[in-house]
Structure formats: C-alpha cells, structure tokens
Motif scaffolding. Structure first.
Motif, PDB file in Angstrom:
ATOM      1  N   VAL A   1       0.853  -1.185   0.000  1.00  0.00           N
ATOM      2  CA  VAL A   1       0.000   0.000   0.000  1.00  0.00           C
ATOM      3  C   VAL A   1       0.889   1.234   0.000  1.00  0.00           C
ATOM      4  O   VAL A   1       1.767   1.381   0.862  1.00  0.00           O
ATOM      5  CB  VAL A   1      -0.926   0.023   1.231  1.00  0.00           C
ATOM      6  CG1 VAL A   1      -1.821   1.266   1.202  1.00  0.00           C
ATOM      7  CG2 VAL A   1      -1.776  -1.246   1.285  1.00  0.00           C
ATOM      8  N   GLY A   2       0.680   2.124  -0.973  1.00  0.00           N
ATOM      9  CA  GLY A   2       1.443   3.358  -1.063  1.00  0.00           C
ATOM     10  C   GLY A   2       0.656   4.538  -0.527  1.00  0.00           C
ATOM     11  O   GLY A   2      -0.579   4.503  -0.433  1.00  0.00           O
ATOM     12  N   ILE A   3       1.373   5.602  -0.158  1.00  0.00           N
ATOM     13  CA  ILE A   3       0.752   6.834   0.319  1.00  0.00           C
ATOM     14  C   ILE A   3       0.965   7.936  -0.709  1.00  0.00           C
ATOM     15  O   ILE A   3       1.834   7.841  -1.576  1.00  0.00           O
ATOM     16  CB  ILE A   3       1.307   7.261   1.697  1.00  0.00           C
ATOM     17  CG1 ILE A   3       2.833   7.433   1.632  1.00  0.00           C
ATOM     18  CG2 ILE A   3       0.915   6.244   2.758  1.00  0.00           C
ATOM     19  CD1 ILE A   3       3.452   7.942   2.934  1.00  0.00           C
ATOM     20  N   ASN A   4       0.181   9.001  -0.602  1.00  0.00           N
ATOM     21  CA  ASN A   4       0.205  10.078  -1.588  1.00  0.00           C
ATOM     22  C   ASN A   4       1.308  11.084  -1.267  1.00  0.00           C
ATOM     23  O   ASN A   4       1.116  12.036  -0.516  1.00  0.00           O
ATOM     24  CB  ASN A   4      -1.159  10.771  -1.632  1.00  0.00           C
ATOM     25  CG  ASN A   4      -1.260  11.787  -2.757  1.00  0.00           C
ATOM     26  OD1 ASN A   4      -0.273  12.139  -3.393  1.00  0.00           O
ATOM     27  ND2 ASN A   4      -2.469  12.272  -3.002  1.00  0.00           N
ATOM     28  N   GLY A   5       2.473  10.865  -1.870  1.00  0.00           N
ATOM     29  CA  GLY A   5       3.603  11.758  -1.641  1.00  0.00           C
ATOM     30  C   GLY A   5       3.433  13.127  -2.262  1.00  0.00           C
ATOM     31  O   GLY A   5       4.141  14.068  -1.888  1.00  0.00           O
ATOM     32  N   SER A   6       2.487  13.283  -3.191  1.00  0.00           N
ATOM     33  CA  SER A   6       2.309  14.582  -3.844  1.00  0.00           C
ATOM     34  C   SER A   6       1.669  15.611  -2.926  1.00  0.00           C
ATOM     35  O   SER A   6       1.686  16.806  -3.223  1.00  0.00           O
ATOM     36  CB  SER A   6       1.466  14.428  -5.115  1.00  0.00           C
ATOM     37  OG  SER A   6       0.090  14.314  -4.825  1.00  0.00           O
ATOM     38  N   ILE A   7       1.096  15.156  -1.804  1.00  0.00           N
ATOM     39  CA  ILE A   7       0.548  16.086  -0.807  1.00  0.00           C
ATOM     40  C   ILE A   7       1.295  15.949   0.520  1.00  0.00           C
ATOM     41  O   ILE A   7       0.815  16.380   1.562  1.00  0.00           O
ATOM     42  CB  ILE A   7      -0.971  15.900  -0.609  1.00  0.00           C
ATOM     43  CG1 ILE A   7      -1.324  14.448  -0.291  1.00  0.00           C
ATOM     44  CG2 ILE A   7      -1.729  16.378  -1.845  1.00  0.00           C
ATOM     45  CD1 ILE A   7      -2.792  14.237   0.074  1.00  0.00           C
ATOM     46  N   TYR A   8       2.476  15.334   0.467  1.00  0.00           N
ATOM     47  CA  TYR A   8       3.385  15.228   1.609  1.00  0.00           C
ATOM     48  C   TYR A   8       2.816  14.371   2.738  1.00  0.00           C
ATOM     49  O   TYR A   8       2.977  14.683   3.920  1.00  0.00           O
ATOM     50  CB  TYR A   8       3.774  16.613   2.137  1.00  0.00           C
ATOM     51  CG  TYR A   8       4.385  17.519   1.092  1.00  0.00           C
ATOM     52  CD1 TYR A   8       5.071  16.996  -0.002  1.00  0.00           C
ATOM     53  CD2 TYR A   8       4.275  18.904   1.189  1.00  0.00           C
ATOM     54  CE1 TYR A   8       5.630  17.818  -0.965  1.00  0.00           C
ATOM     55  CE2 TYR A   8       4.836  19.738   0.234  1.00  0.00           C
ATOM     56  CZ  TYR A   8       5.510  19.190  -0.848  1.00  0.00           C
ATOM     57  OH  TYR A   8       6.067  20.018  -1.802  1.00  0.00           O
ATOM     58  N   MET A   9       2.180  13.265   2.381  1.00  0.00           N
ATOM     59  CA  MET A   9       1.747  12.309   3.392  1.00  0.00           C
ATOM     60  C   MET A   9       2.949  11.552   3.953  1.00  0.00           C
ATOM     61  O   MET A   9       3.981  11.411   3.294  1.00  0.00           O
ATOM     62  CB  MET A   9       0.731  11.325   2.804  1.00  0.00           C
ATOM     63  CG  MET A   9      -0.649  11.914   2.576  1.00  0.00           C
ATOM     64  SD  MET A   9      -1.840  10.716   1.883  1.00  0.00           S
ATOM     65  CE  MET A   9      -1.961   9.524   3.235  1.00  0.00           C
ATOM     66  N   ALA A  10       2.791  11.056   5.175  1.00  0.00           N
ATOM     67  CA  ALA A  10       3.809  10.236   5.828  1.00  0.00           C
ATOM     68  C   ALA A  10       3.095   9.283   6.780  1.00  0.00           C
ATOM     69  O   ALA A  10       1.965   9.550   7.211  1.00  0.00           O
ATOM     70  CB  ALA A  10       4.806  11.110   6.587  1.00  0.00           C
ATOM     71  N   THR A  11       3.751   8.181   7.121  1.00  0.00           N
ATOM     72  CA  THR A  11       3.089   7.197   7.980  1.00  0.00           C
ATOM     73  C   THR A  11       4.107   6.433   8.812  1.00  0.00           C
ATOM     74  O   THR A  11       5.254   6.241   8.392  1.00  0.00           O
ATOM     75  CB  THR A  11       2.245   6.215   7.138  1.00  0.00           C
ATOM     76  OG1 THR A  11       1.484   5.370   8.001  1.00  0.00           O
ATOM     77  CG2 THR A  11       3.109   5.352   6.238  1.00  0.00           C
ATOM     78  N   ALA A  12       3.675   6.005  10.007  1.00  0.00           N
ATOM     79  CA  ALA A  12       4.556   5.265  10.913  1.00  0.00           C
ATOM     80  C   ALA A  12       3.820   4.077  11.513  1.00  0.00           C
ATOM     81  O   ALA A  12       2.640   4.171  11.878  1.00  0.00           O
ATOM     82  CB  ALA A  12       5.060   6.170  12.033  1.00  0.00           C
ATOM     83  N   GLU A  13       4.541   2.980  11.619  1.00  0.00           N
ATOM     84  CA  GLU A  13       3.988   1.772  12.232  1.00  0.00           C
ATOM     85  C   GLU A  13       3.878   1.952  13.741  1.00  0.00           C
ATOM     86  O   GLU A  13       4.793   2.471  14.391  1.00  0.00           O
ATOM     87  CB  GLU A  13       4.901   0.590  11.910  1.00  0.00           C
ATOM     88  CG  GLU A  13       4.458  -0.728  12.495  1.00  0.00           C
ATOM     89  CD  GLU A  13       5.402  -1.865  12.138  1.00  0.00           C
ATOM     90  OE1 GLU A  13       5.597  -2.749  12.998  1.00  0.00           O
ATOM     91  OE2 GLU A  13       5.956  -1.860  11.012  1.00  0.00           O
ATOM     92  N   LEU A  14       2.752   1.511  14.295  1.00  0.00           N
ATOM     93  CA  LEU A  14       2.557   1.528  15.740  1.00  0.00           C
ATOM     94  C   LEU A  14       2.751   0.122  16.306  1.00  0.00           C
ATOM     95  O   LEU A  14       2.788  -0.861  15.560  1.00  0.00           O
ATOM     96  CB  LEU A  14       1.162   2.060  16.080  1.00  0.00           C
ATOM     97  CG  LEU A  14       0.876   3.502  15.615  1.00  0.00           C
ATOM     98  CD1 LEU A  14      -0.566   3.895  15.919  1.00  0.00           C
ATOM     99  CD2 LEU A  14       1.846   4.487  16.267  1.00  0.00           C
TER     100      LEU A  14
ATOM    101  N   GLU B   1      -3.767  19.959   1.959  1.00  0.00           N
ATOM    102  CA  GLU B   1      -4.619  20.230   0.812  1.00  0.00           C
ATOM    103  C   GLU B   1      -3.814  20.993  -0.242  1.00  0.00           C
ATOM    104  O   GLU B   1      -2.784  21.601   0.061  1.00  0.00           O
ATOM    105  CB  GLU B   1      -5.832  21.068   1.238  1.00  0.00           C
ATOM    106  CG  GLU B   1      -6.766  20.352   2.194  1.00  0.00           C
ATOM    107  CD  GLU B   1      -7.907  21.241   2.658  1.00  0.00           C
ATOM    108  OE1 GLU B   1      -7.903  22.447   2.297  1.00  0.00           O
ATOM    109  OE2 GLU B   1      -8.788  20.739   3.373  1.00  0.00           O
ATOM    110  N   VAL B   2      -4.288  20.965  -1.468  1.00  0.00           N
ATOM    111  CA  VAL B   2      -3.654  21.761  -2.518  1.00  0.00           C
ATOM    112  C   VAL B   2      -3.744  23.235  -2.141  1.00  0.00           C
ATOM    113  O   VAL B   2      -4.785  23.722  -1.693  1.00  0.00           O
ATOM    114  CB  VAL B   2      -4.343  21.513  -3.872  1.00  0.00           C
ATOM    115  CG1 VAL B   2      -3.857  22.511  -4.920  1.00  0.00           C
ATOM    116  CG2 VAL B   2      -4.087  20.088  -4.342  1.00  0.00           C
ATOM    117  N   GLY B   3      -2.649  23.958  -2.301  1.00  0.00           N
ATOM    118  CA  GLY B   3      -2.631  25.376  -1.973  1.00  0.00           C
ATOM    119  C   GLY B   3      -3.555  26.182  -2.871  1.00  0.00           C
ATOM    120  O   GLY B   3      -3.814  25.813  -4.022  1.00  0.00           O
TER     121      GLY B   3
END
Length: 360
Positions: A81-94, A161-163
């Motif tokens: 599963v990928g995240i949307n890097g074009s809106i600067y998403m990030a994710t961390a495992e808990l 969000e998009v600027g």
C-alpha cells in the motif's frame, strides 16, 4: 511500430476533419511542430494542483487533482500500500494491532507525530515515506500479511490540501491547510485488501474491501469520499507523471519537490538523461541507434527535477537547456524529449512545456 503509435498516426491523418476519441478523461491531440510534438501539461500554475499523466504514443494527457486520493493498493504480485507523496503524506507503524485502542492521547502517537512529516531535515524520517526511486518493496507500510496478527496499526499524517494562495512570481504555493491525521490497519481476505480506518480519537473504525485490478498499477482510495477513486490511467496507457513529489535530500531526509516528472517504471516505461555538456550528443541529431546503446535503470526519478535548477535567495528556478531525455515507453517505442519552458508568458511557475519525437 507499436499499435498505439499506429493509432496516433491515423488520428493525425484525420485531424483536420475530426478529433480522436478516448475512453479516458483526457485532452485532445496535441499540436505538431517540426521536431515532433509539443506538450503543455495542465499542472495548474503556481499551486500545481494537478498530477498529469502523459501517454507519449497517443499524445494524450489525464489530469487529476493531487489531493483527490490518499492510498494506493498495489495490483501486482506483492501486497503493498502506497501513500500520496504529492501532498506530503507520511506514515509510521505503531506497536499495536488494535486500531480502536489508539487515540491522540496515546503516548506512542504523541512521540511520533513531530517526526512523521516531510521536511524535518532528519535523515531518519525516510522510513515514514515510500522509497522515492519507486521500488514497490520499499513502501513505508510494510508488506501486508495473510496472518492478521502480523499487520499493525499505522499512524498517518494526511499531508496538505492543494494550496490556493497566489504565489510570488517565480515561486510556488503547493501546500494549503494541513489535513490532519488518521489511523489505519490493512488486512488480507484472499487476494483482496481489507482497509480499516478512523480518525485518531474514534473508538470504532470503518472497514472497506479493495480488490486488485491487473490493468492498473494501483487501486486508489480517498478518505474524503470514503471510496475508491480513479487516478492513474491503465498501467500501459501512460509514461510520465507531472506532479509535486516527496523526494530525498541525502543526509537530511524527505523533502518536497515541485515541477517533478515521474516515469512509469511500474508499468514498464524507463527514461534516461543526456547531458550535452558531458556527452557527445545533441537533441537534433540523436538517433534510434544511439538510444539502443543506452543502459536504462528503473529509477522513476530519472527525469525528476533534473530538467531545471532550483534557484536561490536571489534567483528563480530556471530551465536547464543542456539536457534532454530518452524515454522507452510502455509499448516499447523510443522517444527523445526536451523541455522548453517552465513558466507561462506572464512568468507564472507551474507551466512546463516540452517537445518530443519518436525515434525510428
């Protein structure tokens, strides 16, 4: 010659009388210049609101607003599963598998939130984004297991969000309001993904099943619509993606780039940069024989931002006129491609333009 380019030739032959149709929501045939074709992707100006997918062999483009999707569920043999890097998403495992037990008050969440972001200038934050060069086995979310107990909850920074604000001349304003946080967990049901998701302080979660579609690289999901959404064309129907992009500054971690071009390596396209200052080629004289001698690799950033310089305190970003690119597309055709603009006539950034020609 490959099938898609034959279709293009037929379209050009009747362009004076008819327009070529397409099942995609794409622009019409692009104008022809002496060297080949000239393209102005509808990136959206200084807010760069769109991701624009270009299919070189059919001269079509498909524009999608960058913040219209959040997660991409891979359709290949891996369960990723990928995240949307074009809106600067990030994710961390808990450290838990219980999505309903996590809240904004959870100590682990509070410790991670300052770190799970783009542009922190910390080399260690690369673990919170998908590998910029595009290797599917290096997503921030680990491979999804068929054993439920092996699939943890993830903390997700939804980015921006998009600027909408007007940028200063020569600059960009790509990031708008922060979109907040989610918690997710992904399981498998046979060959399908099962996405669990909720706001951080929710004590119950939503669940949706998402199936693979082998015609596409990914199936995309939006938290805004709580449904699957259409983003990329079919994987063999695009070669380049003009987009804002989360890249890496070596030693300083993840960083956002505007005016970026991704090559569809997952769909089989590859690209290569030619620097005329160090290699004995010119764009005008480059031939198919020259292209066949190139050793391509699968880095999706081979075009990236290398077609322009970044600017500085006293200068704006500018086009590099000493480079051009070779693209081997998803149909096996070879093209040469050169950028000729990055600003509008009024000086607004976010208006790239390039020319390209089929090598034959």
């Amino acid at each position: 010659m490959k099938h898609k380019f034959l279709k293009l030739a037929l379209c050009f032959g009747i362009i004076a009388f008819n327009s070529c149709s397409s099942d995609d929501d794409a622009s019409g045939p692009i104008s022809i210049v002496i060297e080949g074709a000239e393209v102005t992707p509808d990136v959206g100006g200084s807010n760069e609101e769109n991701q624009v997918y270009i299919d070189l062999s059919t001269n079509t483009s498909t524009a999608v607003q960058r913040d219209s999707w959040d997660l991409g569920f891979y359709s290949g043999s891996d369960f990723r599963v990928g995240i949307n890097g074009s809106i600067y998403m990030a994710t961390a495992e808990l450290s838990t598998t219980d999505i309903d037990a996590i809240t904004s008050s959870t100590a682990e969440v509070q410790e991670l939130q300052p770190q799970v972001a783009i542009g922190t200038f910390d080399a260690d934050n690369m673990e919170f984004i998908d590998a910029p060069y595009g290797q599917i086995t290096e997503t921030a979310i680990e491979a999804i297991s068929s054993i439920d107990s092996e699939n943890p909850v993830y903390l997700v920074n939804l980015g921006y969000e998009v600027g909408t604000e007007e940028a200063a001349t020569g600059s960009v304003a790509v990031a708008g309001d922060a979109r907040g946080w989610k918690k997710i967990r992904v399981l498998l049901d046979g060959n399908d993904y099962v996405l669990q998701y909720a706001d951080l302080d929710d004590t119950t979660h939503q669940e949706v099943t998402i199936s693979k579609n082998s015609a596409y690289n990914f199936t995309f999901f939006s938290f805004n619509t709580e449904s699957e959404v259409s983003v990329e064309p079919e994987k063999t129907d695009w070669d380049l993606n003009f987009t804002v992009f989360t890249n890496e500054i070596e030693g300083y971690g993840s960083y956002g780039y505007s005016d970026f071009v991704v090559t569809n390596t997952k769909g089989g396209a590859v690209s290569y940069k030619i620097d005329t200052e160090t290699e004995a080629y010119t764009y005008e004289d480059f031939t198919l024989t020259d292209a066949l001698s190139i050793t391509f690799d699968n880095d999706q950033r081979n075009i990236g931002s290398t077609w322009r310089v970044g600017g500085g305190p006293s200068s704006s970003p500018a086009l590099i006129d000493t480079v051009f690119y070779i693209v081997n597309d998803t149909a096996g055709n070879y093209y040469k491609l050169q950028f000729i603009a990055m600003y509008s006539d009024d000086g607004e950034r976010g208006h790239p333009k390039f020319v390209y020609s089929l090598l034959q």
